[in-house]
Design a protein around this motif. Structure first.
Motif, short mmCIF file in Angstrom:
data_model
loop_
_atom_site.label_atom_id
_atom_site.label_comp_id
_atom_site.label_asym_id
_atom_site.label_seq_id
_atom_site.Cartn_x
_atom_site.Cartn_y
_atom_site.Cartn_z
N ASP A 33 0.84 -1.02 0.04
CA ASP A 33 -0.03 -0.20 0.04
C ASP A 33 0.84 1.31 0.10
O ASP A 33 1.76 1.13 0.44
CB ASP A 33 -1.06 0.11 1.36
N THR A 49 -3.23 11.16 1.18
CA THR A 49 -3.89 10.24 0.37
C THR A 49 -3.52 9.11 0.32
O THR A 49 -2.11 8.88 0.89
CB THR A 49 -3.73 10.67 -1.18
N ASN A 52 -4.18 1.48 -2.15
CA ASN A 52 -4.11 0.30 -1.77
C ASN A 52 -2.93 -0.47 -2.81
O ASN A 52 -2.87 -0.04 -4.15
CB ASN A 52 -5.21 -0.64 -1.57
N ARG A 57 -8.61 0.65 -4.36
CA ARG A 57 -9.10 1.66 -3.11
C ARG A 57 -8.09 2.79 -3.06
O ARG A 57 -7.10 2.73 -2.65
CB ARG A 57 -9.06 0.57 -2.14
N TYR A 59 -8.23 6.81 -0.98
CA TYR A 59 -8.69 7.79 0.11
C TYR A 59 -8.00 9.05 -0.30
O TYR A 59 -6.64 9.13 -0.27
CB TYR A 59 -8.43 7.06 1.28
N TYR A 60 -8.69 10.21 0.12
CA TYR A 60 -8.18 11.69 0.04
C TYR A 60 -8.87 12.12 1.23
O TYR A 60 -9.79 12.15 1.67
CB TYR A 60 -8.54 12.19 -1.05
N ASP A 62 -10.18 15.13 3.31
CA ASP A 62 -11.25 16.32 2.79
C ASP A 62 -10.53 17.34 2.24
O ASP A 62 -11.07 17.90 1.39
CB ASP A 62 -12.12 16.68 3.80
N ARG A 65 -9.32 16.72 -1.32
CA ARG A 65 -10.26 16.06 -2.49
C ARG A 65 -10.34 16.69 -3.49
O ARG A 65 -10.78 17.95 -3.19
CB ARG A 65 -11.43 15.39 -1.67
#
Length: 117
Positions: A33, A49, A52, A57, A59-60, A62, A65
């Protein structure tokens, strides 16, 4: 074990863009990851951020983003962070990190990003 080296930081005006790179060496065949963290002066390190190992997958935080994009080029053992619409609040040292499982075990040395108003 994997070694990480970031580059691409610098000084940019608010509203500008930068692309950070993180090159991995060592045991790069494992399914890591990858993530970007940052630490601003006087603040705790925070995750920006995460992607994986399979890339399915992402993620950021907020705060970034729709402005920042993480990507990876496995052929070059490189992960990128494209940053657009930069704000003075994005000023920080940016670190890339890798892990096979929790916690984040491998870290780069960091690259400074400074956004002027």
């Amino acid at each position: 074990q994997v070694q990480l080296v970031e580059s691409g930081g610098g000084l940019v005006q608010a509203g500008g863009s930068l692309r950070l790179s993180c090159v991995a060496s060592g045991r790069t065949n494992d399914n890591y990851d990858l993530a970007w963290f940052r630490q601003a002066p006087g603040k705790e390190r925070e995750i920006v951020t995460f992607m994986n190992w399979s890339g399915n997958r992402i993620y950021y935080a907020d705060s970034v983003r729709n402005r920042f994009t993480i990507s990876r080029d496995n052929a070059k053992n490189t992960v990128y962070l494209q940053m657009t619409s930069l704000e003075p609040e994005d000023t920080a040292v940016y670190y890339c990190a890798a892990r096979l499982d929790a916690p984040w075990r491998y870290w780069g040395q960091g690259t400074q990003v400074t956004v002027s108003s």
